[in-house]
Every structure is written in structure tokens, then in C-alpha cells.
Enzyme design. Structure first.
Site, PDB file in Angstrom:
ATOM      1  N   ARG A   1       0.117  13.797  13.994  1.00 47.94           N
ATOM      2  CA  ARG A   1       1.301  14.505  14.124  1.00 47.94           C
ATOM      3  C   ARG A   1       0.920  16.053  14.037  1.00 47.94           C
ATOM      4  NH1 ARG A   1       2.313  10.534  11.144  1.00 47.94           N
ATOM      5  NH2 ARG A   1       2.083  11.760   9.558  1.00 47.94           N
TER       6      ARG A   1
ATOM      7  N   ASP B   1       0.843  -1.412   0.000  1.00 47.47           N
ATOM      8  CA  ASP B   1       0.047   0.104   0.116  1.00 47.47           C
ATOM      9  C   ASP B   1       0.886   1.324   0.078  1.00 47.47           C
ATOM     10  OD1 ASP B   1      -2.507   1.142  -0.040  1.00 47.47           O
ATOM     11  OD2 ASP B   1      -2.826   1.187   1.927  1.00 47.47           O
TER      12      ASP B   1
ATOM     13  N   GLU C   1     -10.974   3.513   3.491  1.00 50.84           N
ATOM     14  CA  GLU C   1     -10.100   4.138   2.523  1.00 50.84           C
ATOM     15  C   GLU C   1     -10.167   4.060   1.367  1.00 50.84           C
ATOM     16  OE1 GLU C   1      -5.824   3.788   4.024  1.00 50.84           O
ATOM     17  OE2 GLU C   1      -6.507   5.313   5.710  1.00 50.84           O
TER      18      GLU C   1
ATOM     19  N   TYR D   1       1.012   5.866  -0.540  1.00 52.28           N
ATOM     20  CA  TYR D   1       0.512   6.698   0.452  1.00 52.28           C
ATOM     21  C   TYR D   1       0.574   8.078  -0.434  1.00 52.28           C
ATOM     22  CZ  TYR D   1       0.003   8.930   5.135  1.00 52.28           C
ATOM     23  OH  TYR D   1      -0.440   9.647   6.077  1.00 52.28           O
TER      24      TYR D   1
ATOM     25  N   THR E   1      -4.943   6.437   0.286  1.00 53.20           N
ATOM     26  CA  THR E   1      -6.241   7.145   0.042  1.00 53.20           C
ATOM     27  C   THR E   1      -5.901   8.300  -0.793  1.00 53.20           C
ATOM     28  OG1 THR E   1      -6.736   6.307   2.229  1.00 53.20           O
ATOM     29  CG2 THR E   1      -8.267   7.945   1.639  1.00 53.20           C
TER      30      THR E   1
ATOM     31  N   LYS F   1      -5.190  -2.687   9.863  1.00 52.42           N
ATOM     32  CA  LYS F   1      -5.597  -2.684   8.568  1.00 52.42           C
ATOM     33  C   LYS F   1      -5.778  -4.279   8.046  1.00 52.42           C
ATOM     34  CE  LYS F   1      -4.081   1.563   7.420  1.00 52.42           C
ATOM     35  NZ  LYS F   1      -4.720   2.557   6.346  1.00 52.42           N
TER      36      LYS F   1
ATOM     37  N   HIS G   1      -4.539  13.585   1.625  1.00 52.23           N
ATOM     38  CA  HIS G   1      -4.925  12.716   2.815  1.00 52.23           C
ATOM     39  C   HIS G   1      -3.921  12.517   3.504  1.00 52.23           C
ATOM     40  CE1 HIS G   1      -6.001   8.786   4.605  1.00 52.23           C
ATOM     41  NE2 HIS G   1      -4.781   8.339   4.342  1.00 52.23           N
TER      42      HIS G   1
END
Lengths: 426, 426
Positions: free
Chosen positions: B142, B126, B198, B128, B359, B252, B133
Site C-alpha cells: 500500500r 503472529d 521473516e 506485527y 518481523t 504463511k 517492518h
């Protein structure tokens, strides 16, 4: 142990097995091998030879499950058939068994055989249960905060790459990747300069679990098919730059090495010990991770060793040099806790899944499981008997992992080498 | 487009295909289906029906590769045979093709068929790459540091769980796991209270690469077999507690849902666009991630939609409600960059590997790809037409992902639903 297969007086008609430090008749690990010119098949290591399992008069279900070139189907059968197989093999290979003449033609000198990955790996998960390693690594990446608040509650793990796991003996190519020096403005794409090994125990999953189901910690051992050694090669410079926020990726997935022989839970039975007591003040495991029987016998007294052989040492005819001596007893969580945790959300496990323990370091530097720890992030090079030093691995270096279980009153057993040599970057 | 298979005037003798919003003759996605009482096999979606590929007079290599109940072997053949197959299917199914009588008995009403996972997934990675997102999620986990320094240099990715990926329509059980409220002293093991979806684009790998080899970004597209939708279900409370330092794991791997139809790169060709320009000041991609042709046509103009159907809405006969409308153009990195990066360290890719984009959120809240973003960490519930509200998903909720490509001068195509309903925790 009352189990006759562990009897220290038990000897095999395979003479090299008697006194063999790794594969005496008390071990009987399973693997996949190919004899010269032959196809890959399931075998049992005994002394310096391998018995072709297809030639052994064993139970029908085992024979069928072991017919292919992988252990997956045998793993799926579970503990009952595996224990019967062990008892049967022990009887067949014992001195005076009467099967010597029939079986001897089906023994192959291990040194002549190719060894294969024991099983098709479905998913590979790497845990982080070596608490001394987690603390040491934490100091490098997060000096202020080495052991995170979740560590003593959660058996931390993450998914690794299944496709790039290779059997011992397969060379590992130095990866390239994005590297950013702390004082550099931008990263560059270059060969890894901080290549490292990680000393791990690996767990092969036997019978799986369905998606949505959980495995109670008290039943988790029934899902374990056996154990190997695992070198989770790591590119520390790539890791430092890429790992936030989703964890290690290209720093690890260029290759992982497993030892070829699957040591069964039965063979390791005499070397089980109580899970070391948690230090005063550590939280108790949550109930889904807590089982009295597991606490009393869920750990292993298993010596774990890392050796290095550099090209210069090889040229000079020097033996491999021990970099580290650790022990599986330094796992903060048991294998049963790892399995129970993995399935605690309903994640399905399947026969042939591989779990790594994470690096198992001893509390002090004679037993650190990675160079990152031993050289304190590369700052204190290791001196080798050849006069060379190493901060991290160089091309041509060979790393050898070994495991050995020894205990008063039991015949010692080993795992066989988990070794690989570093090839230069492309 | 000069390719005849995209001609907007092209019509099929399968009448339901003409004007079909998802599967007109210009799409021709591949999948695995089982007709009532029949075994799983490879098929092509056309209008409301599925053509059994085994019945179609196609090239011998394709016929052989498509003989099993998965697309892996077909994926492995690569772009050449896949393009020939597309041209052939387009001709066979076009009005006036002369094959109608021969093929009509091999059409199955899609509504009567079971749809299967298109391929055996080797490894699932996966990424990113949805930058909005990443920024939104970063703010939750954070607040001080939403987008980390590596984000605009590294196509961040991590390994997911292959075993728990299921095809659309398979319910997803709410996971249990360790949850620790910010003000709690210790975690507890309980059903997830912050269950989320997602919205992702998924990439199926076709021809793979050998361990140690790298795939140049300019050749990366040749390794892509097609695209699906992916719902990477996420347990936000489990994630928040477990994810440091090695990334998401049990948050997940309790289940991921993919859509059943693999939309080919050829079908998406008319909807390719230039990679959106990087904002002023963003670093240029490193050379191994940079290809002019990829920059000029590596992105997709593809609408991505999330809908919800709650039990109350279902009872009242209400239609599913759109939660979000995003677009694949919001990917910061192209698919070619993801593939090149994944192999940049020598990690091998294999036919049937699955890559998720991560996502894909639009810049504003009408197009956020997860509830964590839309409800700002659960603080601002979404109001549904049924009068209900949702901070996170409740049992019985069904989430439906859809994708639709539409462009002046082309016939619009879709991906088919990626849907699943939440079952209560065990």
C-alpha cells in the site's frame, strides 16, 4: 439411493427415532456425551436418546478408536470404517434387529446428558465461501469494492482460534475491545456494541495430509469426517478497527460455537446436488480446484436457519423467532475445493481440524446469515414478535442455528441445535 | 543483578559451557531432545552438551511435569517452579557442586542428539510489532498508506497455523499457490517465485487464562514461559493475491521454523531495557496496555541476525553470510502488551501457545528482517560473497536466524540456531 441405510421405509426399534425430524435412523450422527454422573464418551444420536458406542458390537478398529472422550481417532480411520460403522449401527438399531435387549440398557436420554465438543480441534480455519455474505459485508467495509478481484479465483480463508471453540449450550461472554467510532479521534477499550452471529457450516477433517503434500480436489472428500453447524460470533466494531492489514483477530476469537453432533458425509449423501452454475462471465476454477464429479455433486441442499430468543420472549413464554432461512447451496466453493485449496501449498491437515464455510447468506434479506447484513450495518433494526427490536445482539439473547435436509423420497434429517446465550461483559 | 545465577564469575564443571557464546551456565535453556537411539525427553542445554532433566535431582513437581516429551506441563507450572529449577540447575552444574559424578553420565553431546519441537503448540498467533517492518511492508502493498491508522493503537496480530510449525533443521518445501502478476488477466497455480524469510522473536505461553478472563498488562509476564527464534516463511506472490480481505493464509501456513531451546525470562533478565520512548506525537497506549513497570523494563536488548548459506557457498566451503542484523528493541509493543491485548477480549491462552512478534526490522537496510524489505520488493538484488545474487530465496538456500544478548557486566547468551533449507516444489 440404493444404500439400505437411507431406505425411507427403514424404521428403528427406538420409537422416538421414527418421524424424528433430526435424528431418524437414516442420520446416525456421532458425538461425545456424558450421561448423568458418567464420564465423557462417544455416542450416536438416535431419536431422543444416545447410544453409548462402547456397548455396541461394532468392528474392533472402530471400538478401539472410539474408546476415548473424543472423535479424533475415529475421524482418522477414514471413510471405509465409518461407512461400515454406519451400516452396522443401522442394522443394530433397525426394527427386528434382535439387538434391542442388549442395547437398550446403553441408551441414554439425550436431555439428561451433557454434550461435549466432538473432537480436540488441532487448527481451525474459517473460509469465506458464502458469496452473498461476502458481497454484503464487502459493501459495509468497502462500499466501492464489495467483492474483491480474487474472490472468484481463490477460496478465501484465514486461520481462526481453536482454543475458544465451544460446544452448543456454552454461554458466550460479550467481549471488550478497542472500538473507534468513525468520527472519534481515538479508540477506547469498551464492551462490544455491535455483537453479531454468523451462520456457518463446519467441516471436520478426518484423515489428514503430511506437510508438503497436496490433496487433489478429486480426493478431497476422503479427508472429510463430517459436518456441524458453526456460529462464528463476531464483534463488528472491534473488527472494523483491527482488521487491516492482517484480518480479523480479537473480533472473532472470544468464542465460536459448534453443534455437538457430527453428521457424516454418508448421512448427507441423498442431499447432495450439483454445484450451482457459475454466473455467466465468472472465471472457471483453476485446474487444481476443478473436478467434474465434485461439480456434479459437491454441493448440499441443506436448509440453514437462525433463530433468536430474547430474555423478554423467554419471560413471555414465546418461542424462538426465525431471523433467517438460508441454504448451504449458496456456497460459491464446494467443501472439496476448500480442502484442496487449503492443502494446495503443502499445509498439513490433521484429524480433528475444523473448517468453517464462512457465513452462508441467501441472496435476499430473508436469508442473510448475520445481523450486520440483515440490519444493513445496524441502520435498519429487526423487529421481533415481542415488540423489541435488535440492531445487534443484547445480553441474554440466545441465538440458535439449525440445519435440516429434506428431499422428495428421503427421510429428512437435522443437525441438532447450535445455540448459545450472550453473557454481559465482565 | 544480585541473582547468583547471573554472576559473571560463575563457571560450570561442564568445561564447554565456560566461554560458550550461547549456552554458558548463565543461560540454561530448556528443550526436548532425543539422544542416539533414545526417546524424546526434556533437557537443558549447557555448553556443547544437553543434561537429561530426568536425571537431575530437582523438585518433585518439576520432575513430574518434565516427564513427557514436551515442555507443556513444565510451562504450565509458571514462574515460581521455573525460577527454583533455574537456581537448582545452576547450583548442580556450577564448579565444585559435588554432583558432577552423578550427572556426567546423563550429559549427551548436543551434536549427536535430535532436537524436537519444545512443546505441543495449541494455537499460534503472529503479531506485527516490528514497526519498521510494518512500514516497509506497507510501502510494498500500500504505497500510499504504509502504516495504517490503527497501528499505534492496536498491537496488530492474527492467527497462524499451529500444525505446520517445525523445529530448526527441518527442511521447508517451496509452496505452490495462486500467483497473479499485476499485468496478468488471471492467476495461475505455480511454485512460489517470491519465497522469503521473516525474522521473529517467539514467545511461549506458560500458565494460561480461562475463556472470558482478561490478563492485566501488569500481570502478563507471569504468563510467559520463555522465548525462541521464529522464521515465519512467507510466499510474497501468494500473499499479495490472497490476503485481501481476511489476511495471509496459504502464504504463511506451508511452514514456520522455531529454534529448539526455550530461553527463560530469567536468563534474559539482565538484558531487559526500557521500552523505547514513542516518537513525539504518537498516541499513548490505552490504559489496558499501559503499565509503568512494563514500560521501564519490558523491552529486550537482543541482537537478531539472519544469515544465508547457498548451495554454491556450501560447495566452496564458504561460511554463511550475514544478510541482516537487527535487535528486539525495535518492537513497538512489549511482550506484556501482546499478551494483555490477546486476552483483552476474553480469548483464552494455554500453556504451549506460541506468539510470534512479527518481523523485527532495524530502521535501516542493514537490519531488515525479510528479503522483501532488503531487496525492495525484489527490485534491488542482494549480492552474496559467492558472486551470486538473490531477490528471493532459491532452492537449496539455507536461512539461519541467531539471537545474542550481550551487555557490560553480564555473560553473553544466545538462543541456538533457527535454521532450515528450502526444498524444491513438488
Amino acid at each position: 439411493m440404493t444404500d439400505a441405510t437411507h431406505d425411507p421405509a427403514l424404521r428403528s426399534w427406538v420409537s422416538s427415532a421414527n418421524g424424528h425430524g433430526e435424528f431418524p435412523i437414516q442420520n446416525l450422527p456421532l458425538g461425545v456425551f456424558a450421561p448423568p454422573g458418567g464420564a465423557a464418551r462417544v455416542g450416536v444420536a438416535i431419536g431422543d436418546v444416545i447410544l453409548d458406542l462402547a456397548a455396541a458390537p461394532v468392528a474392533e478398529d472402530v471400538r478401539e478408536a472410539a474408546a476415548g472422550p473424543s472423535l479424533n481417532a475415529l475421524f482418522a480411520l477414514g471413510a471405509g470404517p465409518r461407512k461400515e460403522l454406519r451400516a452396522r449401527l443401522s442394522a443394530l438399531l433397525a426394527e427386528g434387529s434382535g439387538h434391542r435387549a442388549a442395547l437398550e440398557p446403553h441408551l441414554h436420554r439425550a436431555a439428561d446428558c451433557a454434550l461435549h465438543l466432538p473432537a480436540r480441534i488441532g487448527d481451525y480455519t474459517d473460509f469465506y465461501v458464502g458469496i452473498h455474505h461476502a458481497t454484503n459485508i464487502g459493501k459495509v467495509f468497502r462500499p466501492d469494492n464489495p467483492l474483491l478481484p480474487n474472490y472468484k479465483h481463490v477460496p478465501i480463508g484465514y486461520h481462526g482460534r481453536a482454543s475458544s471453540v465451544r460446544v452448543s449450550g456454552t454461554p458466550v461472554r460479550r467481549p471488550k475491545g478497542q472500538i473507534k467510532a468513525p468520527d472519534a479521534e481515538a479508540p477506547r477499550y469498551a464492551p462490544c456494541e455491535r455483537l453479531d452471529y454468523e451462520l456457518e457450516l463446519a467441516v471436520w477433517i478426518g484423515p489428514g495430509s503430511a506437510l508438503g503434500d497436496t490433496i487433489p480436489v478429486g480426493q478431497a472428500e476422503a479427508h472429510v469426517a463430517g459436518y456441524c453447524l458453526l456460529n462464528d460470533w463476531s464483534a463488528r466494531d472491534i473488527q472494523a478497527w483491527e482488521y487491516q492489514p492482517l484480518g480479523p483477530f480479537l473480533a472473532k476469537n472470544f468464542g465460536s460455537t459448534v453443534s455437538p453432533w457430527v453428521v457424516t458425509p454418508e448421512a448427507l449423501e441423498p442431499f447432495r446436488i450439483a454445484q450451482p452454475a457459475r454466473p455467466e462471465g465468472d472465471p472457471a476454477p483453476l485446474p487444481y480446484l476443478m473436478d467434474e464429479a465434485d461439480q456434479s455433486r459437491g454441493a448440499f441442499d441443506l436448509m440453514l436457519e437462525v433463530l433468536i430468543l430474547t430474555p423478554a420472549m423467554r419471560e413471555k413464554g414465546m418461542p424462538a423467532h426465525r431471523l433467517s432461512l438460508s441454504n448451504a447451496r449458496h456456497m460459491y466453493w464446494t467443501v472439496a475445493q476448500m480442502v484442496a485449496h487449503h492443502s494446495s501449498n503443502g499445509c498439513d491437515l490433521n484429524p480433528g481440524d475444523l473448517l468453517g464455510s464462512g457465513t452462508i447468506s441467501a441472496p435476499d434479506e430473508t436469508g442473510f446469515g448475520s445481523l450486520l447484513e440483515t440490519t444493513r450495518g445496524g441502520k435498519e433494526p429487526v423487529r421481533l414478535p415481542s415488540g423489541e427490536t435488535r440492531r445487534f445482539l443484547e445480553d441474554g439473547d440466545e441465538i440458535i442455528l439449525r440445519a435440516r435436509a429434506a428431499r422428495e423420497g428421503s427421510v429428512p434429517i437435522g443437525f441438532g441445535d447450535c445455540r448459545a446465550t450472550i453473557l454481559p461483559a465482565n
